[in-house]
Design a protein around this motif. Structure first.
Motif, mmCIF file in Angstrom:
data_model
loop_
_atom_site.group_PDB
_atom_site.id
_atom_site.type_symbol
_atom_site.label_atom_id
_atom_site.label_comp_id
_atom_site.label_asym_id
_atom_site.label_seq_id
_atom_site.Cartn_x
_atom_site.Cartn_y
_atom_site.Cartn_z
ATOM 1 N N GLN A 37 0.845 -1.184 0.000
ATOM 2 C CA GLN A 37 0.000 0.000 0.000
ATOM 3 C C GLN A 37 0.885 1.241 0.000
ATOM 4 O OE1 GLN A 37 -3.414 -0.050 -0.238
ATOM 5 N NE2 GLN A 37 -3.005 -2.223 -0.586
ATOM 6 N N PRO A 38 0.556 2.252 -0.815
ATOM 7 C CA PRO A 38 1.381 3.454 -0.844
ATOM 8 C C PRO A 38 1.303 4.196 0.483
ATOM 9 C CG PRO A 38 -0.652 3.787 -2.079
ATOM 10 C CD PRO A 38 -0.593 2.324 -1.718
ATOM 11 N N THR A 39 2.413 4.732 0.894
ATOM 12 C CA THR A 39 2.447 5.528 2.120
ATOM 13 C C THR A 39 3.391 6.695 1.930
ATOM 14 O OG1 THR A 39 4.232 4.176 3.041
ATOM 15 C CG2 THR A 39 1.977 3.584 3.667
ATOM 16 N N SER A 40 3.176 7.730 2.729
ATOM 17 C CA SER A 40 4.105 8.848 2.773
ATOM 18 C C SER A 40 5.160 8.561 3.827
ATOM 19 C CB SER A 40 3.355 10.140 3.113
ATOM 20 O OG SER A 40 2.451 10.488 2.093
ATOM 21 N N LEU A 41 6.246 9.309 3.756
ATOM 22 C CA LEU A 41 7.285 9.194 4.772
ATOM 23 C C LEU A 41 6.929 10.075 5.960
ATOM 24 C CD1 LEU A 41 10.567 9.375 2.631
ATOM 25 C CD2 LEU A 41 9.506 7.356 3.643
ATOM 26 N N LEU A 42 7.117 9.550 7.154
ATOM 27 C CA LEU A 42 6.912 10.345 8.360
ATOM 28 C C LEU A 42 8.258 10.921 8.776
ATOM 29 C CD1 LEU A 42 4.518 7.957 10.329
ATOM 30 C CD2 LEU A 42 3.896 10.082 9.158
ATOM 31 N N ARG A 43 8.413 12.241 8.681
ATOM 32 C CA ARG A 43 9.668 12.861 9.085
ATOM 33 C C ARG A 43 9.451 14.339 9.382
ATOM 34 N NH1 ARG A 43 13.129 15.365 5.212
ATOM 35 N NH2 ARG A 43 12.248 15.519 3.110
ATOM 36 N N SER A 44 10.435 14.959 10.014
ATOM 37 C CA SER A 44 10.324 16.363 10.408
ATOM 38 C C SER A 44 10.409 17.269 9.182
ATOM 39 C CB SER A 44 11.427 16.742 11.396
ATOM 40 O OG SER A 44 11.305 15.987 12.580
ATOM 41 N N TYR A 147 5.168 23.219 1.011
ATOM 42 C CA TYR A 147 4.749 22.780 2.339
ATOM 43 C C TYR A 147 3.315 23.245 2.564
ATOM 44 C CZ TYR A 147 9.851 22.642 2.966
ATOM 45 O OH TYR A 147 11.203 22.406 2.827
ATOM 46 N N LEU A 148 2.413 22.311 2.784
ATOM 47 C CA LEU A 148 1.021 22.661 3.058
ATOM 48 C C LEU A 148 0.692 22.340 4.509
ATOM 49 C CD1 LEU A 148 -0.852 21.492 -0.177
ATOM 50 C CD2 LEU A 148 -0.097 23.795 0.455
ATOM 51 N N TYR A 149 0.290 23.366 5.234
ATOM 52 C CA TYR A 149 -0.076 23.196 6.638
ATOM 53 C C TYR A 149 -1.510 22.677 6.726
ATOM 54 C CZ TYR A 149 -1.478 24.417 11.391
ATOM 55 O OH TYR A 149 -1.966 24.367 12.676
ATOM 56 N N VAL A 150 -1.711 21.695 7.588
ATOM 57 C CA VAL A 150 -3.033 21.111 7.810
ATOM 58 C C VAL A 150 -3.481 21.484 9.221
ATOM 59 C CG1 VAL A 150 -4.390 18.985 7.858
ATOM 60 C CG2 VAL A 150 -2.496 19.217 6.247
ATOM 61 N N LEU A 156 -3.035 13.577 11.272
ATOM 62 C CA LEU A 156 -2.121 13.287 10.176
ATOM 63 C C LEU A 156 -1.411 11.959 10.409
ATOM 64 C CD1 LEU A 156 -0.309 16.609 9.183
ATOM 65 C CD2 LEU A 156 -2.080 15.381 7.964
ATOM 66 N N ASP A 157 -1.296 11.185 9.349
ATOM 67 C CA ASP A 157 -0.503 9.953 9.392
ATOM 68 C C ASP A 157 0.021 9.692 7.991
ATOM 69 O OD1 ASP A 157 -2.599 8.840 7.910
ATOM 70 O OD2 ASP A 157 -3.573 8.024 9.694
ATOM 71 N N ALA A 158 0.617 8.520 7.787
ATOM 72 C CA ALA A 158 1.265 8.216 6.517
ATOM 73 C C ALA A 158 0.295 7.949 5.379
ATOM 74 C CB ALA A 158 2.204 7.024 6.690
ATOM 75 N N THR A 159 -1.019 8.024 5.637
ATOM 76 C CA THR A 159 -1.980 7.854 4.549
ATOM 77 C C THR A 159 -2.257 9.177 3.841
ATOM 78 O OG1 THR A 159 -3.931 8.236 5.943
ATOM 79 C CG2 THR A 159 -3.102 5.967 5.777
ATOM 80 N N ARG A 160 -1.710 10.279 4.346
ATOM 81 C CA ARG A 160 -1.923 11.569 3.697
ATOM 82 C C ARG A 160 -0.855 11.791 2.629
ATOM 83 N NH1 ARG A 160 -5.683 14.896 6.319
ATOM 84 N NH2 ARG A 160 -6.971 13.502 7.572
ATOM 85 N N LEU A 180 9.113 12.399 -5.951
ATOM 86 C CA LEU A 180 7.993 13.266 -5.590
ATOM 87 C C LEU A 180 7.159 12.684 -4.447
ATOM 88 C CD1 LEU A 180 6.863 14.323 -9.186
ATOM 89 C CD2 LEU A 180 8.477 15.459 -7.651
ATOM 90 N N GLN A 181 7.745 11.762 -3.694
ATOM 91 C CA GLN A 181 7.031 11.174 -2.568
ATOM 92 C C GLN A 181 6.716 12.230 -1.513
ATOM 93 O OE1 GLN A 181 9.029 8.068 -0.314
ATOM 94 N NE2 GLN A 181 7.081 7.139 0.201
ATOM 95 N N SER A 182 5.521 12.139 -0.956
ATOM 96 C CA SER A 182 5.105 13.080 0.082
ATOM 97 C C SER A 182 5.731 12.731 1.428
ATOM 98 C CB SER A 182 3.575 13.068 0.222
ATOM 99 O OG SER A 182 2.964 13.540 -0.953
ATOM 100 N N ASN A 183 5.891 13.754 2.245
ATOM 101 C CA ASN A 183 6.392 13.600 3.607
ATOM 102 C C ASN A 183 5.377 14.208 4.560
ATOM 103 O OD1 ASN A 183 9.397 12.853 2.938
ATOM 104 N ND2 ASN A 183 8.920 14.644 1.694
ATOM 105 N N VAL A 184 5.197 13.574 5.705
ATOM 106 C CA VAL A 184 4.231 14.055 6.698
ATOM 107 C C VAL A 184 4.950 14.324 8.010
ATOM 108 C CG1 VAL A 184 2.184 13.481 8.044
ATOM 109 C CG2 VAL A 184 2.300 12.830 5.637
ATOM 110 N N ASP A 185 4.854 15.574 8.477
ATOM 111 C CA ASP A 185 5.330 15.936 9.810
ATOM 112 C C ASP A 185 4.093 15.995 10.698
ATOM 113 O OD1 ASP A 185 6.192 17.148 12.152
ATOM 114 O OD2 ASP A 185 7.566 18.521 11.145
ATOM 115 N N ALA A 186 3.813 14.882 11.395
ATOM 116 C CA ALA A 186 2.591 14.788 12.197
ATOM 117 C C ALA A 186 2.646 15.675 13.434
ATOM 118 C CB ALA A 186 2.352 13.336 12.605
#
Length: 216
Positions: A37-44, A147-150, A156-160, A180-186
């Motif tokens: 399953q595709p996921t984003s990277l969780l990082r700062s 960078y898009l602020y939510v 937020l998790d790796a499904t975004r 072009l992989q997305s990154n999520v700073d939860a």
């Protein structure tokens, strides 16, 4: 002539073979790899919105306009969101090609000042979006970051993922271009990634591909 004992032995043998085939089939089902399953990277995130920028969420929907010198580094604020454009990243508007077939083509950098317009929508929701004009692409040897602020109320998790939108169809570009992989700073509620061109971008779930209701 077959004796009763021979008949029982044959039945028992067929039963053992049948059970073995059945067990092997079940084992194959249990151990067959499932599609990843595709996921984003969780990082700062290198960009963290300030408290003042976060306070704008809810009133920051609107149009932002910037006149930039593309020959120098640019750092642009879009309410609580952000855009970084390195020097000489913008491809010359009058001569460079545009479209998915050309995102990785080298180009001559734009040198003249230009005006960028960004329309931010749904900043106070789980699906903030931004639409850029004019259409342009960036040199593949430069790293332009969006960078898009939510909103803090979102989970937020790796499904975004940050998807590219063309009209009302939105796609995850990393499926064909891993850079072009997305990154999520939860922690800081930021979804960010490299972008190679200007159009529309939205924070969505992997399963979403049509976002008519969000007014993209």
């Amino acid at each position: 002539m077959r004796t009763p004992f021979q008949g029982r032995m044959r039945s028992t043998l067929f039963g053992i073979v049948g059970a073995s085939v059945l067990l092997a089939a079940c084992a194959g089902e249990a151990t067959s790899p499932k599609p990843a399953q595709p996921t984003s990277l969780l990082r700062s995130s290198p960009f963290v919105p300030t408290a003042l920028q976060k306070a704008l969420v809810g009133v920051s929907d609107g149009t932002y306009s910037f006149t930039i010198d593309p020959s120098v580094d640019q750092s642009l604020s879009l309410g609580a969101s952000h855009l970084d454009i390195p020097a000489n990243a913008v491809c010359e508007l009058s001569s460079s090609s545009y479209g998915p077939d050309f995102w990785n083509d080298s180009c001559t950098p734009e040198t003249a000042p230009l005006t960028i317009t960004a329309v931010v929508k749904n900043a106070a929701t789980d699906h903030p979006s931004v639409q850029f004009e004019p259409a342009m692409r960036f040199s593949p040897d430069k790293n332009v970051s969006l960078y898009l602020y939510v909103t803090d109320q979102a989970t937020l998790d790796a499904t975004r993922v940050m998807k590219y939108c063309n009209g009302t169809t939105c796609v995850d570009e990393s499926l064909v271009d891993p850079s072009l992989q997305s990154n999520v700073d939860a922690t800081n509620n930021v979804v960010f990634r490299r972008i190679k061109h200007f159009s529309g971008y939205v924070v969505a779930e992997f399963a979403s591909d049509m976002l008519d209701a969000l007014g993209i």
